[in-house]
Design an enzyme around this catalytic site. Structure first.
Site: not given
Length: 263
Positions: A137, A142
Site C-alpha cells: 500500500e 492521509e
C-alpha cells in the site's frame, strides 16, 4: 508510456510535459472534472458497504450523489451524518486505470473535524503477493481530523505495516489544508517511492534490492483510491466530535504521468 502496464481506458488528451529533477513527465491519463454529474465511469468505480473496512470505521460507503458528485470543476466527496449514522464515498480506479510506475498527483482540499480520516492512496490491483499488507500500500496523503494540518505519506508491506507498528512514512505540516488546494503526489519507480507536497519532496522509501516482496512488493500494478472514512482505529482514536455532521473533500484534478529519464 514505458512504465504503464495496464491502462484499460484510452483517452485522447492534450499532452502536458513537465520536468522535475532528472525525470521527464508525460501525462498519460487524467480526470480534470470538467463535467457535471457522477464521476466518469470509464475511470471510476465505487467501493460499497459498511463493514468497517478492516479499521472499525463507522461510515457506509455509497454511490449516492449526496456522497460523491462532480460539479463546478471538482470532484466532491462528502461524508454525512443522518439519524446517528454516517455515509460517505470511496472511489477507485481498479481495473480501469491500473499502473506500474509513474507520477500520480491529486490536487485537493481536505475536510475538517475530529473523527475524519480522508485518504488518497494506492493499493495492489491483483494481490499477487497475497492480501494486505503483503500486497503493498502506498499512502499519498492521509490526514486525521484530531491532528489538524499534519499530513502523512506512508508505505505498508509485509515487513513494514500498521498492524505491526513498523510502517514507514513521514509527515508534513499543511496549516491551510482545509482552505487551500494543495498538490499531493508520489513518484514511483523500480528503485524508490518519493512523496511530494506541492512539488516539495518530503519522504523517500527505497527498494532494498533484496528481491523480498515483504520489503518491496511494489513491482506489480496498483490503482488509486480516494475516500473519507469516519472514526476507525486511527481516525477515531481520539473520539469523534458529536456535533460533526458533514465533512467534505474537494479534488480539482487527478493526473498520472509516465516517468522517463531525460536524454
Amino acid at each position: 508510456m514505458k512504465y504503464l502496464t495496464s491502462l484499460v481506458i484510452v483517452i485522447t488528451l492534450s499532452i502536458y510535459n513537465y520536468s522535475y529533477g532528472q525525470e521527464h513527465h508525460q501525462l498519460i491519463w487524467s480526470d480534470e472534472f470538467e463535467y457535471t454529474g457522477a464521476p466518469d465511469s470509464a475511470s471510476w468505480s465505487y467501493d460499497l458497504g459498511d463493514n468497517g473496512w478492516g479499521n472499525n470505521e463507522l461510515q457506509n460507503y455509497t454511490n449516492s450523489p449526496e456522497n460523491s458528485v462532480v460539479k463546478d470543476g471538482k470532484l466532491i466527496i462528502k461524508a454525512l451524518k443522518f439519524d446517528g449514522s454516517w455515509t460517505s464515498a470511496r472511489l477507485t480506479t481498479k481495473n480501469k486505470v491500473d499502473f506500474l510506475y509513474g507520477r500520480m498527483e491529486i490536487r485537493a482540499k481536505l475536510p475538517t473535524g475530529k473523527g475524519t480520516w480522508p485518504a488518497i492512496w494506492l493499493l495492489s490491483s491483483d494481490h499477487e503477493y497475497g492480501g494486505w499488507p503483503g500486497c503493498g500500500e502506498i499512502d499519498i496523503m492521509e490526514h486525521v481530523g484530531y491532528d489538524p494540518g499534519n499530513v502523512h505519506a506512508t508505505v505498508h508491506t509485509g515487513a513494514y505495516n500498521g498492524s505491526l507498528r513498523t510502517q514507514v512514512g513521514k509527515s508534513i505540516m499543511v496549516p491551510d489544508y482545509a482552505t487551500t488546494f494543495h498538490t499531493y503526489a508520489v513518484e514511483w519507480n523500480a528503485d524508490k517511492i518519493d512523496a511530494y507536497l506541492d512539488d516539495q519532496k518530503y519522504f523517500t522509501f527505497n527498494n532494498d534490492k533484496t528481491g523480498n516482496s515483504d520489503t518491496w512488493p511494489f513491482d506489480k500494478r496498483f490503482h488509486l483510491i480516494v475516500n473519507i472514512a469516519i472514526g476507525g482505529n486511527w481516525g477515531g482514536s481520539m473520539g469523534i466530535d458529536p456535533d460533526l455532521t458533514e465533512a467534505t473533500m474537494e479534488i480539482e484534478y487527478v493526473r498520472l504521468y509516465s516517468l522517463t529519464p531525460e536524454e
